[in-house]
Every structure is written in C-alpha cells, then in structure tokens.
Design a protein around this motif. Sequence first.
Motif, PDB file in Angstrom:
ATOM      1  N   LEU A 192       5.928 -25.088 -15.438  1.00 39.16           N
ATOM      2  CA  LEU A 192       4.695 -24.723 -16.157  1.00 39.16           C
ATOM      3  C   LEU A 192       5.018 -24.443 -17.629  1.00 39.16           C
ATOM      4  CD1 LEU A 192       2.689 -22.846 -13.415  1.00 39.16           C
ATOM      5  CD2 LEU A 192       2.359 -25.212 -14.154  1.00 39.16           C
ATOM      6  N   GLY A 193       6.052 -23.797 -17.801  1.00 43.38           N
ATOM      7  CA  GLY A 193       6.255 -23.285 -19.199  1.00 43.38           C
ATOM      8  C   GLY A 193       6.947 -24.381 -19.920  1.00 43.38           C
ATOM      9  N   ASN A 194       7.733 -25.108 -19.362  1.00 47.86           N
ATOM     10  CA  ASN A 194       8.408 -26.428 -20.242  1.00 47.86           C
ATOM     11  C   ASN A 194       7.308 -27.433 -20.632  1.00 47.86           C
ATOM     12  OD1 ASN A 194      10.894 -25.042 -19.848  1.00 47.86           O
ATOM     13  ND2 ASN A 194      11.752 -26.518 -18.649  1.00 47.86           N
ATOM     14  N   ALA A 195       6.291 -27.534 -19.770  1.00 37.51           N
ATOM     15  CA  ALA A 195       5.234 -28.534 -19.847  1.00 37.51           C
ATOM     16  C   ALA A 195       4.217 -27.987 -20.731  1.00 37.51           C
ATOM     17  CB  ALA A 195       4.502 -28.796 -18.471  1.00 37.51           C
ATOM     18  N   LEU A 224       6.055 -35.012 -18.251  1.00 31.70           N
ATOM     19  CA  LEU A 224       6.447 -33.652 -18.617  1.00 31.70           C
ATOM     20  C   LEU A 224       7.646 -33.478 -17.895  1.00 31.70           C
ATOM     21  CD1 LEU A 224       2.744 -32.325 -18.593  1.00 31.70           C
ATOM     22  CD2 LEU A 224       4.104 -32.570 -20.613  1.00 31.70           C
ATOM     23  N   ILE A 225       7.635 -33.716 -16.738  1.00 33.57           N
ATOM     24  CA  ILE A 225       9.037 -33.282 -16.111  1.00 33.57           C
ATOM     25  C   ILE A 225      10.230 -34.061 -16.584  1.00 33.57           C
ATOM     26  CG2 ILE A 225      10.255 -33.199 -13.892  1.00 33.57           C
ATOM     27  CD1 ILE A 225       7.196 -33.198 -12.259  1.00 33.57           C
ATOM     28  N   ARG A 226      10.050 -35.223 -16.872  1.00 31.80           N
ATOM     29  CA  ARG A 226      11.166 -36.094 -17.321  1.00 31.80           C
ATOM     30  C   ARG A 226      11.551 -35.551 -18.819  1.00 31.80           C
ATOM     31  NH1 ARG A 226      12.503 -39.236 -21.354  1.00 31.80           N
ATOM     32  NH2 ARG A 226      10.353 -39.041 -22.172  1.00 31.80           N
ATOM     33  N   TYR A 227      10.471 -35.233 -19.698  1.00 30.28           N
ATOM     34  CA  TYR A 227      10.757 -35.119 -21.097  1.00 30.28           C
ATOM     35  C   TYR A 227      11.586 -33.790 -21.051  1.00 30.28           C
ATOM     36  CZ  TYR A 227       9.490 -34.033 -25.823  1.00 30.28           C
ATOM     37  OH  TYR A 227       9.569 -33.861 -27.199  1.00 30.28           O
ATOM     38  N   ASP A 228      11.160 -32.746 -20.237  1.00 35.43           N
ATOM     39  CA  ASP A 228      11.688 -31.343 -20.338  1.00 35.43           C
ATOM     40  C   ASP A 228      12.027 -30.764 -18.796  1.00 35.43           C
ATOM     41  OD1 ASP A 228      12.908 -29.095 -21.184  1.00 35.43           O
ATOM     42  OD2 ASP A 228      11.486 -28.458 -22.358  1.00 35.43           O
ATOM     43  N   ALA A 229      12.835 -31.150 -18.089  1.00 37.72           N
ATOM     44  CA  ALA A 229      12.888 -30.800 -16.695  1.00 37.72           C
ATOM     45  C   ALA A 229      13.430 -29.523 -16.528  1.00 37.72           C
ATOM     46  CB  ALA A 229      13.783 -31.826 -15.740  1.00 37.72           C
ATOM     47  N   PRO A 230      12.912 -28.427 -15.538  1.00 40.32           N
ATOM     48  CA  PRO A 230      13.766 -27.422 -15.244  1.00 40.32           C
ATOM     49  C   PRO A 230      14.966 -27.535 -14.730  1.00 40.32           C
ATOM     50  CG  PRO A 230      11.458 -27.391 -14.323  1.00 40.32           C
ATOM     51  CD  PRO A 230      11.707 -28.595 -14.827  1.00 40.32           C
ATOM     52  N   ALA A 266       4.624 -28.709  -6.453  1.00 38.67           N
ATOM     53  CA  ALA A 266       4.659 -28.448  -7.753  1.00 38.67           C
ATOM     54  C   ALA A 266       4.226 -29.296  -8.731  1.00 38.67           C
ATOM     55  CB  ALA A 266       6.262 -28.479  -8.053  1.00 38.67           C
ATOM     56  N   ILE A 267       3.867 -30.542  -8.305  1.00 33.59           N
ATOM     57  CA  ILE A 267       3.228 -31.647  -9.170  1.00 33.59           C
ATOM     58  C   ILE A 267       1.675 -31.213  -9.024  1.00 33.59           C
ATOM     59  CG2 ILE A 267       2.349 -34.041  -9.300  1.00 33.59           C
ATOM     60  CD1 ILE A 267       5.320 -34.794  -8.480  1.00 33.59           C
ATOM     61  N   ARG A 268       1.121 -30.762  -8.016  1.00 36.40           N
ATOM     62  CA  ARG A 268      -0.230 -30.618  -7.950  1.00 36.40           C
ATOM     63  C   ARG A 268      -0.449 -29.137  -8.706  1.00 36.40           C
ATOM     64  NH1 ARG A 268      -4.717 -29.748  -7.659  1.00 36.40           N
ATOM     65  NH2 ARG A 268      -6.427 -30.188  -6.420  1.00 36.40           N
TER      66      ARG A 268
END
Length: 353
Positions: free
Chosen positions: A196-199, A225-231, A301-303
Amino acid sequence: MLTRHSDCLSVLTDSARFASDWRRAGEDIPAPLLSVQTLDPPEHTAIRHLLLDGFRAQDRQALHAAMDRWAGELLAELAGRPSFDFVGELAEPLALRFITAFLGVDAPDPAWFVPMSRTVVDGMDAGLWPEKHEPAVAARARLAEYAGGWLADPPKDGLIGYVAAHAESAGVDRSVLRNSLRVVLHAGYESASRLLGNAAAALLTYPGALAAFRTAPLAAAVDELIRYDAPVQADARVCVTETELAGVTIRVGDPVTLFLGAAHHDPLRFAHPTELRLDRAPNPHLGFGRGAHACLGASLAIRLAGSVFTALARDYPDARAVAEPAHRSNLTLRGLDRFEVTLRPHTGEEELS
C-alpha cells in the motif's frame, strides 16, 4: 546473483534443484524458522494444502466488503486533516486489521507487534548485517509463541479456526503449524502494508498516475503497481543439484540470490520497464513468487490494494504528496517509513519538500 526475469523465474519454479529449506544443503536451521515459507516438498506439501484449504473455506466476499468499508471510513476520517502519514495512519493499521480479520482473531497491540515485525524484516538482511540475525530469530520465536496461543484456544471462525480443526487429520506438525501461522500474520501485515505504501508513492508522485488509475482495468493497475515497486525486492535459494543456468555452472551448496526488483525492470521481459503503465498486459511480475512457494494470500493483497486505491482515486482525485516518501533501511523487503499526503485540493500554500 540473478537479475534477469527468465533466470529468476527458472529458480523460483524449480524446488528440486534450488531449495528454500537450507537443511538440504547441510545448514542448521533454527526450529522457529521451519514453516510453510522455508520447507520444501514433500514436507511442505501437507502444511501448504492445509492452509490453502483454509483460505478457500473463508467467506472472502464478506471480507472484501469489509475491506471496502474500512478503507472508505479511514480515508473519510483522514480527509478532514490538513495532511497525514499514509504509512503509519492508513497502510499499517488497515493491513493489520485486514490480516487479523482473515485469521479470525483480535489484532495484537501495535506497540508490541509492529517493532517485533520490523525486527523480523531487519533479519532478512542479515547476510549483509549479521548482527540482525539473532534478534530476528528471537522475534520469530515470540511471534510463533503468540500464534500458539491461538491454537490453544482457537476461534470458531477464520483461518485459524479451520486449520486448528483440520491439522491433525492433515498430518501437520503442531510446531510447523504454529510457525506457519506466524508467517501468515507477519507476511500478511508487512507485505500488505508495504504494498500500500509503495503503491501510494507511485500513484501520488508519478505524473498523471492517480487519474489514470480511475480508468485502468483494476487488476492490471494493481499488478503494475506491484511490478513497478514491489515490496519483495530479493529472495534466496540454495543449489542442491549441480546445474547450469544462463551459461553459468551453479554447484551444490552455492547460495543463489534473486534480485526480483531488477527482474521486474528487465527490458528483455517488460517494454519500457521504467514507466508506470497501469494498463500493462501481460504483466508476469514475480512480486508474489512462483512455484511451490508462491504467496498464499496474493489475491487478498491485490483486493486490499484495489479497495484502498479505488476509493482514493474515486473520492479524492486531488490527493497528492506534500513531502517526498521516506524509505526504511531494508533491502529485501522494501517499504516506506513515512509518506505525508493530503486529500485536499491544492491551494498554492503547500510545496513538495
């Protein structure tokens, strides 16, 4: 050390040659570390199937509805403030509420749990900072003991109630179950809050991203958003069968580090990888792993991310950063320490600092 998407994918999907359980390479692994996260098939199979069955048995539609409601209520509360810390006041409390609701238990005291959780995350970088290893092992043991209390008096509902009732018939060792529930709690909280923070940082600092989110396909937008800056920026395996990968011989006992953040920006796999394209498809990111150890809670997590950012983009189109996002000093699990944002329209008085 692997940076190409294809090489990382090969290792993640080949547990016969690349082990998560370092005992297969002769390493001594402390008991608190033996869980669904670190065991390999066939030991891994029983606990993973039990947890998967427990996931499927939950009323996820009810949980999704609750997530939508919680996200909307929290954003509405914070909208009355001139600005707020997206990490500490939204992402972290919402992630903790979400994962404990799914487990079927009350949330632990954040003043106790959050520092413990961060100690575990710090220990993921013990290869570079060895002094972080022992505190992380101790923190894992304390969290596992906490999870053991759930099993001693399990709730009727939620994942814990299910696995407590079915563990014996599934042939799952009690200590492995306890450690695995600790993993679900910790990984669910840390991965979700950091996602959530990275996105949020991407959506509120990349030009036009929040507006684009409103019209992009939701699943594709969250994947990007996950690909761009994944945890999860890195993972590790140990070679247990000599093999050749990309022309390099990897021998038994060799540690293999997978730089997933680099793989997500591999130009051989992703066109224009440095750009945030919320309609990118296909998007075979490795943010939730692959193979035997793929993340159990990826869909949840996606939801959760969809709930938060749909409400943000729909109800607060003027949301913006009022300070640069500040990152924690973690390498394996990437996340923000603080991110000051406002949901109010720009008045010309505030400047990004």
